[in-house]
Design a protein around this motif. Structure first.
Motif, PDB file in Angstrom:
ATOM      1  N   GLN A   5      49.935 -48.722  16.183  1.00  0.00           N
ATOM      2  CA  GLN A   5      49.076 -49.088  17.297  1.00  0.00           C
ATOM      3  C   GLN A   5      47.630 -48.633  17.068  1.00  0.00           C
ATOM      4  O   GLN A   5      46.684 -49.373  17.363  1.00  0.00           O
ATOM      5  N   LEU A   6      47.435 -47.435  16.520  1.00  0.00           N
ATOM      6  CA  LEU A   6      46.065 -46.982  16.280  1.00  0.00           C
ATOM      7  C   LEU A   6      45.423 -47.770  15.134  1.00  0.00           C
ATOM      8  O   LEU A   6      44.237 -48.118  15.196  1.00  0.00           O
ATOM      9  N   VAL A   7      46.193 -48.069  14.091  1.00  0.00           N
ATOM     10  CA  VAL A   7      45.649 -48.817  12.960  1.00  0.00           C
ATOM     11  C   VAL A   7      45.238 -50.225  13.384  1.00  0.00           C
ATOM     12  O   VAL A   7      44.135 -50.691  13.051  1.00  0.00           O
ATOM     13  N   THR A   8      46.094 -50.927  14.115  1.00  0.00           N
ATOM     14  CA  THR A   8      45.734 -52.282  14.522  1.00  0.00           C
ATOM     15  C   THR A   8      44.563 -52.274  15.503  1.00  0.00           C
ATOM     16  O   THR A   8      43.782 -53.223  15.544  1.00  0.00           O
ATOM     17  N   ARG A   9      44.436 -51.198  16.268  1.00  0.00           N
ATOM     18  CA  ARG A   9      43.248 -51.090  17.116  1.00  0.00           C
ATOM     19  C   ARG A   9      42.004 -50.961  16.255  1.00  0.00           C
ATOM     20  O   ARG A   9      40.960 -51.575  16.533  1.00  0.00           O
ATOM     21  N   GLY A  10      42.086 -50.179  15.196  1.00  0.00           N
ATOM     22  CA  GLY A  10      40.959 -50.046  14.287  1.00  0.00           C
ATOM     23  C   GLY A  10      40.567 -51.357  13.641  1.00  0.00           C
ATOM     24  O   GLY A  10      39.382 -51.624  13.401  1.00  0.00           O
ATOM     25  N   LEU A  11      41.560 -52.214  13.382  1.00  0.00           N
ATOM     26  CA  LEU A  11      41.278 -53.505  12.771  1.00  0.00           C
ATOM     27  C   LEU A  11      40.539 -54.445  13.709  1.00  0.00           C
ATOM     28  O   LEU A  11      39.945 -55.433  13.267  1.00  0.00           O
ATOM     29  N   ASP A  12      40.574 -54.165  14.996  1.00  0.00           N
ATOM     30  CA  ASP A  12      39.783 -54.959  15.938  1.00  0.00           C
ATOM     31  C   ASP A  12      38.288 -54.773  15.713  1.00  0.00           C
ATOM     32  O   ASP A  12      37.490 -55.593  16.162  1.00  0.00           O
ATOM     33  N   PHE A  13      37.911 -53.689  15.041  1.00  0.00           N
ATOM     34  CA  PHE A  13      36.495 -53.370  14.839  1.00  0.00           C
ATOM     35  C   PHE A  13      36.025 -53.651  13.414  1.00  0.00           C
ATOM     36  O   PHE A  13      34.936 -53.261  13.035  1.00  0.00           O
ATOM     37  N   GLY A  14      36.846 -54.305  12.609  1.00  0.00           N
ATOM     38  CA  GLY A  14      36.457 -54.598  11.238  1.00  0.00           C
ATOM     39  C   GLY A  14      37.640 -54.481  10.312  1.00  0.00           C
ATOM     40  O   GLY A  14      38.792 -54.698  10.703  1.00  0.00           O
ATOM     41  N   ALA A  15      37.366 -54.141   9.058  1.00  0.00           N
ATOM     42  CA  ALA A  15      38.421 -53.990   8.062  1.00  0.00           C
ATOM     43  C   ALA A  15      38.247 -52.656   7.347  1.00  0.00           C
ATOM     44  O   ALA A  15      37.767 -52.608   6.207  1.00  0.00           O
ATOM     45  N   PRO A  16      38.613 -51.558   8.000  1.00  0.00           N
ATOM     46  CA  PRO A  16      38.449 -50.235   7.370  1.00  0.00           C
ATOM     47  C   PRO A  16      39.376 -50.080   6.168  1.00  0.00           C
ATOM     48  O   PRO A  16      40.585 -49.923   6.328  1.00  0.00           O
ATOM     49  N   ALA A  17      38.821 -50.119   4.968  1.00  0.00           N
ATOM     50  CA  ALA A  17      39.638 -50.115   3.757  1.00  0.00           C
ATOM     51  C   ALA A  17      40.429 -48.824   3.593  1.00  0.00           C
ATOM     52  O   ALA A  17      41.576 -48.840   3.144  1.00  0.00           O
ATOM     53  N   VAL A  18      39.828 -47.696   3.950  1.00  0.00           N
ATOM     54  CA  VAL A  18      40.511 -46.412   3.789  1.00  0.00           C
ATOM     55  C   VAL A  18      41.678 -46.317   4.766  1.00  0.00           C
ATOM     56  O   VAL A  18      42.788 -45.922   4.404  1.00  0.00           O
ATOM     57  N   MET A  19      41.434 -46.678   6.002  1.00  0.00           N
ATOM     58  CA  MET A  19      42.480 -46.614   7.021  1.00  0.00           C
ATOM     59  C   MET A  19      43.656 -47.514   6.658  1.00  0.00           C
ATOM     60  O   MET A  19      44.823 -47.133   6.812  1.00  0.00           O
ATOM     61  N   THR A  20      43.384 -48.726   6.175  1.00  0.00           N
ATOM     62  CA  THR A  20      44.481 -49.634   5.851  1.00  0.00           C
ATOM     63  C   THR A  20      45.246 -49.170   4.612  1.00  0.00           C
ATOM     64  O   THR A  20      46.451 -49.394   4.508  1.00  0.00           O
ATOM     65  N   ALA A  21      44.552 -48.515   3.679  1.00  0.00           N
ATOM     66  CA  ALA A  21      45.267 -47.935   2.531  1.00  0.00           C
ATOM     67  C   ALA A  21      46.195 -46.820   2.998  1.00  0.00           C
ATOM     68  O   ALA A  21      47.330 -46.698   2.524  1.00  0.00           O
ATOM     69  N   MET A  22      45.715 -45.987   3.922  1.00  0.00           N
ATOM     70  CA  MET A  22      46.585 -44.961   4.520  1.00  0.00           C
ATOM     71  C   MET A  22      47.812 -45.609   5.158  1.00  0.00           C
ATOM     72  O   MET A  22      48.943 -45.142   4.991  1.00  0.00           O
ATOM     73  N   ALA A  23      47.569 -46.676   5.933  1.00  0.00           N
ATOM     74  CA  ALA A  23      48.650 -47.330   6.665  1.00  0.00           C
ATOM     75  C   ALA A  23      49.693 -47.875   5.714  1.00  0.00           C
ATOM     76  O   ALA A  23      50.898 -47.702   5.921  1.00  0.00           O
ATOM     77  N   LYS A  24      49.234 -48.533   4.660  1.00  0.00           N
ATOM     78  CA  LYS A  24      50.184 -49.129   3.710  1.00  0.00           C
ATOM     79  C   LYS A  24      51.021 -48.056   3.042  1.00  0.00           C
ATOM     80  O   LYS A  24      52.253 -48.130   2.986  1.00  0.00           O
ATOM     81  N   TYR A  25      50.373 -47.031   2.521  1.00  0.00           N
ATOM     82  CA  TYR A  25      51.107 -46.018   1.767  1.00  0.00           C
ATOM     83  C   TYR A  25      52.044 -45.222   2.668  1.00  0.00           C
ATOM     84  O   TYR A  25      53.249 -45.106   2.401  1.00  0.00           O
ATOM     85  N   HIS A  26      51.534 -44.665   3.739  1.00  0.00           N
ATOM     86  CA  HIS A  26      52.340 -43.733   4.531  1.00  0.00           C
ATOM     87  C   HIS A  26      53.389 -44.454   5.371  1.00  0.00           C
ATOM     88  O   HIS A  26      54.483 -43.916   5.581  1.00  0.00           O
ATOM     89  N   ALA A  27      53.098 -45.660   5.845  1.00  0.00           N
ATOM     90  CA  ALA A  27      54.115 -46.397   6.595  1.00  0.00           C
ATOM     91  C   ALA A  27      55.280 -46.763   5.691  1.00  0.00           C
ATOM     92  O   ALA A  27      56.451 -46.600   6.071  1.00  0.00           O
ATOM     93  N   THR A  28      54.999 -47.254   4.499  1.00  0.00           N
ATOM     94  CA  THR A  28      56.100 -47.642   3.610  1.00  0.00           C
ATOM     95  C   THR A  28      56.856 -46.420   3.094  1.00  0.00           C
ATOM     96  O   THR A  28      58.064 -46.495   2.859  1.00  0.00           O
ATOM     97  N   GLU A  29      56.174 -45.294   2.941  1.00  0.00           N
ATOM     98  CA  GLU A  29      56.883 -44.084   2.526  1.00  0.00           C
ATOM     99  C   GLU A  29      57.773 -43.551   3.656  1.00  0.00           C
ATOM    100  O   GLU A  29      58.867 -43.045   3.400  1.00  0.00           O
ATOM    101  N   MET A  30      57.300 -43.662   4.904  1.00  0.00           N
ATOM    102  CA  MET A  30      58.169 -43.283   6.019  1.00  0.00           C
ATOM    103  C   MET A  30      59.369 -44.220   6.107  1.00  0.00           C
ATOM    104  O   MET A  30      60.480 -43.795   6.441  1.00  0.00           O
ATOM    105  N   MET A  31      59.146 -45.490   5.811  1.00  0.00           N
ATOM    106  CA  MET A  31      60.267 -46.435   5.762  1.00  0.00           C
ATOM    107  C   MET A  31      61.258 -46.008   4.690  1.00  0.00           C
ATOM    108  O   MET A  31      62.472 -46.009   4.908  1.00  0.00           O
ATOM    109  N   ARG A  32      60.741 -45.645   3.532  1.00  0.00           N
ATOM    110  CA  ARG A  32      61.618 -45.199   2.441  1.00  0.00           C
ATOM    111  C   ARG A  32      62.463 -43.997   2.889  1.00  0.00           C
ATOM    112  O   ARG A  32      63.667 -43.935   2.641  1.00  0.00           O
ATOM    113  N   THR A  33      61.835 -43.050   3.557  1.00  0.00           N
ATOM    114  CA  THR A  33      62.547 -41.858   4.012  1.00  0.00           C
ATOM    115  C   THR A  33      63.598 -42.205   5.056  1.00  0.00           C
ATOM    116  O   THR A  33      64.755 -41.772   4.963  1.00  0.00           O
TER     117      THR A  33
END
Length: 801
Positions: A432-460
């Motif tokens: 929810q916080l990441v998609t809110r951030g995307l409403d204001f542009g395309a924060p490359a660092v934030m989306t890299a965090m989202a991709k890595y940590h979300a998929t790693e939590m999925m793995r766990t």
């Protein structure tokens, strides 16, 4: 008196550095303060003279530049490696958001208070409730696995109902949904079928549609977007190849500007040769986007001095002469994926996305458009897996009994299920916080965090689910509710940038440049051609940078000794959240100091010290995750269940951030500096422990209950009520158990203790009635539940495979 005066001076210096009122004001405050302290203790002149000399030096601009700025500028020019064009484009692409505040060491909580979590519009909610709900009812992952494809009905439904045009404006026939709606749609589909979700998400993430909307010419938009919106055109995008995966900048595919014939006319065009692999939707695509390196040796584009234009993106029909769609790959989940090849394929130069004016600008286009895949699609898939693990494993661990007890009551199992519960809660908050951030542009660092940590939590979570459900989880078949998420894990962690490189190179590599308040601008001056003007600009930036560094050191030391008890927090912070905001203040200051120390000591070599930069990226990411948890927690009514989930998840996030810092200090090459910043950060030892055993037991018990968090998470996914469905079988059995209340527990306890007699359940139920353990009216519900419980535990078997 001297010691007292010295203590007072240190306090004054700390206040000045903490608030940083500006060089002149700070200098006046320090000099006046030192004169007053010298009056109290004559020995303070030993401090006054060198401090006054330093302040005079800093305030005399020509002298400062000669003695401080110019040597620093020359040193950094030699220490910092040159930045390539692709590196510069990657750094400049996209925007920054809340992650920049966390990196600064001084989060602006007033800004954070004003962040509102996203809400669905009426149209978006209707689409979820109707089209998405209907589509989920059409698909069956086991049947898809057997057929190795979606059914024709499912494909047609996706096209007819606009699933491929979620991001396309309504003017072109699309839905024009926001990032949060896209995420919710994809996660609901993924909760039913990962294959269907991948099929639907690709046209809405990195693909021709997004590139056309942002960069396409009006003619290109009118030609392609209506077909992409209504599904008559199926897109794919060819980026990666046999020797260019995460390092997309190294693609060997080439395009040479030349004259050629197209539709019977001589036109200016490009002759392409390319070999792409692992391209999702390629086997069914009607339109192919391509990334290639463009050369113009004859200056036909109008600039005779420019030959190598760099990465360029073009769009062409899949049936165009010379384009070859190869046979399917098998990525483990049966979504469409395959190669695209072409040799000496001629296309008009107008087929460059954005036209000839966008030649050579493809890398920046791709970096900015990767935000959807990294920030929306894959985190949505991960969130669905985390929430479904919460629901199914929580239910199953209560249904399944061993040693006359629910398996979810065993502490070893609770260690796994508690983390599943925390991850399910965290993934939703993070999304929810990441998609809110995307409403204001395309924060490359934030989306890299989202991709890595979300998929790693999925793995766990999925790994824990397989562990808890055990043998029931490994037998393939229509009853298995775990295995398809498990099979999809390699896809989630590999695509849109392999997780290893996302963590070790992207998060901190881009974060340091984009999120640091001064670093990127300083690096730009180091490579400027006008050295005199660059030195003047560098001088101002460098002085601000020094103030930033020393200010964060002062904040860090103050926070470390006081546990940040006096630090600022959001005005709406309650008694639960206040301490967590203060802990984030502490670790944010620690991150800022560690980052500046690493950059100052290692310089350009930090780029190759991936283990160190990855740990700093972990700190940054966990602080962002903690903020998402606090924001998500704040919008829901306070309950014991809500607090328990949030506290476990926050404890885990800050413990991980602390451990990453400790590992960074342990391995930093300059041992004295490492010791000094570690002592400044944790003078009394590590502050933040991992979740306690009591927390594990509490969350391990809650995941088995129909608590408010479980109820909310179930609203974000598709939960079948069909008792013949893989998930529906577990869910309906669980609901039957809940309806029985304590009756089943009383009966099972008496049966386990040997208090009941009888050769079968019917006789034991009669005996339980006779002994007053249950009522007569309980017999039929108990018999029905027992039959369903046993059926729920069975796995599939086949005549032959």
């Amino acid at each position: 008196m001297f010691l007292l005066s010295l203590v007072l001076f240190v306090a004054l210096l700390t206040v000045v550095l903490y608030y940083q009122p500006g060089l002149i004001v700070s200098s006046v405050a320090l000099i006046v303060g030192l004169f007053g302290l010298t009056y109290l203790s004559g020995a303070m002149w030993l401090i006054l003279i060198p401090v006054a000399a330093l302040l005079v030096l800093l305030n005399l601009t020509p002298v400062r530049r000669k003695l401080i700025t110019e040597p620093a500028y020359q040193f950094l020019q030699k220490a910092m490696p040159p930045m390539s064009v692709t590196e510069r484009e990657a750094m400049e692409a996209g925007t920054t958001w809340w992650e920049k505040d966390l990196f600064s060491g001084k989060p602006d909580w007033k800004k954070f208070v004003n962040i509102e979590l996203p809400q669905l519009s009426e149209k978006e909610q209707s689409f979820l409730d109707n089209e998405v709900e209907t589509f989920c009812g059409l698909i069956d992952e086991w049947q898809i696995f057997q057929d190795q494809d979606l059914s024709p009905e499912a494909w047609q439904f996706l096209k007819d109902k606009g699933f491929f045009g979620l991001i396309i404006p309504e003017a072109f026939g699309g839905k024009d949904f926001g990032p949060y709606a896209q995420s919710r749609i994809m996660s609901k589909i993924a909760s039913r079928s990962v294959t269907a979700a991948v099929t639907a998400m690709v046209p809405n993430s990195l693909g021709p549609g997004e590139l056309l909307m942002k960069y396409g010419t009006e003619e290109q938009k009118q030609h392609w977007l209506p077909g992409l919106a209504d599904g008559t055109e199926i897109p794919c995008f060819g980026l990666t190849g046999p020797e260019a995966g995460s390092d997309a900048g190294s693609i060997p595919d080439t395009g040479v500007v030349c004259k050629g014939e197209h539709e019977g006319k001589d036109v200016l065009g490009i002759r392409l040769s390319f070999s792409k692999r692992w391209i999702t939707l390629a086997p069914v695509a009607t339109v192919v986007g391509l990334a290639f390196k463009l050369r113009d040796p004859d200056g036909l584009l109008g600039d005779s001095d420019k030959i190598d234009y760099g990465i360029t993106c073009a769009l062409l029909p899949a049936t165009h002469p010379g384009v070859e769609i190869g046979r399917r790959h098998n990525p483990g989940s049966p979504f469409m994926n395959g190669p695209v090849k072409g040799t000496d394929v001629f296309i008009p130069v107008d087929w460059i996305i954005g036209g000839a004016a966008m030649a050579g600008k493809g890398w920046r286009m791709l970096i900015e458009c990767l935000g959807a895949g990294r920030g929306v699609s894959l985190p949505a898939l991960s969130t669905a897996s985390g929430e479904m693990s919460y629901l199914t494993v929580g239910a199953y661990s209560r249904i399944r009994r061993q040693f006359n007890m629910e398996i979810g009551k065993f502490e070893g199992v609770q260690e796994a299920t508690a983390e599943i519960a925390a991850n399910g809660y965290t993934l939703e908050a993070f999304r929810q916080l990441v998609t809110r951030g995307l409403d204001f542009g395309a924060p490359a660092v934030m989306t890299a965090m989202a991709k890595y940590h979300a998929t790693e939590m999925m793995r766990t979570s999925v790994g824990h689910a397989m562990d808890v459900v055990s043998g029931r989880a490994i037998q393939m078949g229509p009853r298995n509710f775990c295995v398809f998420a498990y099979r999809a894990l390699p896809v989630a962690i590999t695509v849109e940038g392999a997780n290893i490189l996302t963590r070790s190179l992207m998060i901190f590599g881009q974060g340091a440049m984009r999120c640091h308040p001064y670093l990127f601008d300083e690096v730009q001056t180091l490579q400027a051609s006008d050295k005199e003007a660059a030195l003047v600009e560098f001088d101002g930036l460098f002085m601000k940078h020094l103030g930033h560094v020393f200010g964060n050191i002062a904040r860090l030391k103050l926070f470390s000794f006081t546990r940040a008890k006096l630090s600022s927090v959001p005005v709406n912070a309650d008694d639960f959240s206040k301490v967590w905001y203060q802990r984030i203040n502490h670790l944010s200051a620690a991150l800022a100091v560690a980052a500046d120390v690493a950059l100052g000591v290692l310089g350009g070599d930090l780029k190759r010290r991936e283990l160190l930069s990855a740990r700093l990226g972990d700190v940054h990411s966990q602080l962002f995750i903690a903020c998402s948890l606090l924001k998500y927690h704040s919008v829901h009514p306070r309950t014991q269940e809500e607090d328990a989930h949030a506290e476990y998840a926050l404890t885990l996030a800050l413990h991980k951030a602390q451990q990453a810092l400790l590992d960074f200090y342990q391995n930093f090459p300059s041992r004295f500096i490492a010791w000094a910043i570690k002592a400044a950060t944790f003078p009394l030892g590590a502050h933040y422990s991992a979740p306690s055993d009591n927390s594990v037991r509490e969350l391990g018990n809650l995941i088995m209950d129909d608590n408010v968090v479980r109820q909310r998470l179930s609203e974000y996914v598709y939960v079948s009520r069909d008792p013949e469905d893989a998930v529906g079988r577990v869910e309906t059995t669980y609901q039957m158990l809940l309806a029985l209340g304590d009756v089943w527990q009383s009966f099972s306890r008496a049966q386990a203790k040997g208090e009941l007699t009888g050769a079968n359940i019917d006789e034991r139920l009669d005996d339980a009635v006779a002994k007053g353990i249950i009522q007569q009216a309980d017999i039929e519900p108990l018999k029905a539940y027992d039959a369903r419980r046993f059926d729920c535990l069975l796995t599939d078997h086949f005549d032959q495979l």
